[in-house]
Design an enzyme around this catalytic site. Structure first.
Site, PDB file in Angstrom:
ATOM      1  N   ARG A   1       0.817  -1.218   0.000  1.00  0.00           N
ATOM      2  CA  ARG A   1       0.000   0.000   0.000  1.00  0.00           C
ATOM      3  C   ARG A   1       0.848   1.264   0.000  1.00  0.00           C
ATOM      4  NH1 ARG A   1      -3.520  -1.411   4.850  1.00  0.00           N
ATOM      5  NH2 ARG A   1      -2.664  -3.512   4.816  1.00  0.00           N
TER       6      ARG A   1
ATOM      7  N   GLU B   1       1.118  -5.252  13.427  1.00  0.00           N
ATOM      8  CA  GLU B   1      -0.032  -5.356  14.342  1.00  0.00           C
ATOM      9  C   GLU B   1      -0.524  -6.798  14.304  1.00  0.00           C
ATOM     10  OE1 GLU B   1      -3.495  -3.078  13.301  1.00  0.00           O
ATOM     11  OE2 GLU B   1      -4.323  -3.205  15.315  1.00  0.00           O
TER      12      GLU B   1
HETATM   13  O1  LIG Z   1       2.725   0.176  11.595  1.00  0.00           O
HETATM   14  P1  LIG Z   1       2.658  -1.304  11.340  1.00  0.00           P
HETATM   15  O2  LIG Z   1       2.221  -2.090  12.550  1.00  0.00           O
HETATM   16  O3  LIG Z   1       3.919  -1.845  10.758  1.00  0.00           O
HETATM   17  O4  LIG Z   1       1.479  -1.563  10.295  1.00  0.00           O
HETATM   18  C1  LIG Z   1       1.274  -0.777   9.158  1.00  0.00           C
HETATM   19  C2  LIG Z   1       1.580  -1.515   7.903  1.00  0.00           C
HETATM   20  O5  LIG Z   1       0.676  -2.622   7.739  1.00  0.00           O
HETATM   21  C3  LIG Z   1       0.061  -2.549   6.451  1.00  0.00           C
HETATM   22  O6  LIG Z   1       0.778  -3.267   5.494  1.00  0.00           O
HETATM   23  P2  LIG Z   1       0.762  -4.867   5.390  1.00  0.00           P
HETATM   24  O7  LIG Z   1       2.017  -5.400   6.003  1.00  0.00           O
HETATM   25  O8  LIG Z   1      -0.539  -5.388   5.890  1.00  0.00           O
HETATM   26  O9  LIG Z   1       0.972  -5.119   3.852  1.00  0.00           O
HETATM   27  P3  LIG Z   1       0.242  -4.648   2.503  1.00  0.00           P
HETATM   28  O10 LIG Z   1       0.564  -3.185   2.326  1.00  0.00           O
HETATM   29  O11 LIG Z   1       0.950  -5.492   1.497  1.00  0.00           O
HETATM   30  O12 LIG Z   1      -1.233  -4.907   2.605  1.00  0.00           O
HETATM   31  C4  LIG Z   1       0.080  -1.077   6.119  1.00  0.00           C
HETATM   32  O13 LIG Z   1      -0.020  -0.844   4.721  1.00  0.00           O
HETATM   33  C5  LIG Z   1       1.390  -0.615   6.691  1.00  0.00           C
HETATM   34  O14 LIG Z   1       2.468  -0.806   5.782  1.00  0.00           O
HETATM   35  N1  LIG Z   2      -5.832  -1.836  11.454  1.00  0.00           N
HETATM   36  C1  LIG Z   2      -5.249  -1.831  10.238  1.00  0.00           C
HETATM   37  N2  LIG Z   2      -5.961  -1.504   9.138  1.00  0.00           N
HETATM   38  C2  LIG Z   2      -5.371  -1.500   7.920  1.00  0.00           C
HETATM   39  N3  LIG Z   2      -4.090  -1.794   7.729  1.00  0.00           N
HETATM   40  C3  LIG Z   2      -3.338  -2.120   8.803  1.00  0.00           C
HETATM   41  N4  LIG Z   2      -2.030  -2.433   8.937  1.00  0.00           N
HETATM   42  C4  LIG Z   2      -1.784  -2.675  10.245  1.00  0.00           C
HETATM   43  N5  LIG Z   2      -2.881  -2.510  10.978  1.00  0.00           N
HETATM   44  C5  LIG Z   2      -3.871  -2.155  10.099  1.00  0.00           C
END
Ligand SMILES: O=P(O)(O)OC[C@H]1O[C@H](OP(=O)(O)OP(=O)(O)O)[C@H](O)[C@@H]1O
Ligand SMILES: Nc1ncnc2[nH]cnc12
Length: 170
Positions: free
Chosen positions: A58, A95
């Protein structure tokens, strides 16, 4: 424009207890997407940055258009095994779960001024990992920008030495 209206909240995704902030509903609205990119770019427009870095996946969706808007390059930070060149790797916790991220070793030069962009700040593990990778290559992190910040997870605590901005806070 109230961007929060464009975020869809889905409870218990991907696992029970997580209140998932879905940005796809913002991305599919042309006006809201444009407004979000311009607004996020405005926070770093005067920082004389050389590059935007965004973590997969993302972070690409927001980082690349912000780099385009600012007329600078974009560097992806990717999940392991995706980048074809020589990489640096860093392990982090989410998370929900843990993972590691990689960057191309030749993507950043010592002294490059970097803005790091992601859609969302939760625990801060992902972005801290990107920051560590950038700094290990000699880059200077001048700003970290998010569309969304989940304040109760206190991701800002681990990023206290950096300039951070977020537009929507939960
Ligand atoms: O602050 P944090 O606890 O690290 O969480 C935030 C991260 O989690 C999500 O990505 P995710 O790893 O779910 O991957 P994606 O972008 O591929 O969906 C979001 O896009 C952030 O990059
Ligand atoms: N609560 C949340 N919603 C969407 N993306 C996330 N990445 C980590 N925590 C998330």
């Amino acid at each position: 424009m109230d961007l929060e209206k464009y975020i869809r909240v889905i409870e218990d995704f991907p696992v029970k207890g997580i209140s998932f902030k879905d940005v796809t509903t913002l991305l599919k609205d042309g006006e809201a997407f444009k407004y979000a990119i311009k607004h996020m770019a405005d926070k770093i427009r005067n920082e004389k940055i050389d590059l935007v870095v965004g973590p997969e996946a993302r972070g690409f969706l927001f980082g690349a258009p912000i780099a385009y808007e600012l007329g600078v390059g974009f560097v992806p930070v990717r999940k392991p095994g995706k980048l074809p060149g020589e990489t640096m790797k860093y392990e982090y916790h989410l998370e929900y779960g843990s993972d590691s991220l990689e960057i191309h070793k030749d993507a950043i030069k010592p002294g490059d001024r970097i803005a790091v962009i992601d859609d969302l700040l939760a625990t801060g593990g992902t972005i801290l990992s990107a920051v560590k990778l950038i700094e290990s290559l000699g880059g200077i992190v001048v700003h970290i920008g998010f569309l969304i910040e989940l304040e109760e997870l206190m991701g800002r605590k681990s990023l206290s030495e950096y300039n951070i901005s977020s537009i929507i806070k939960y």
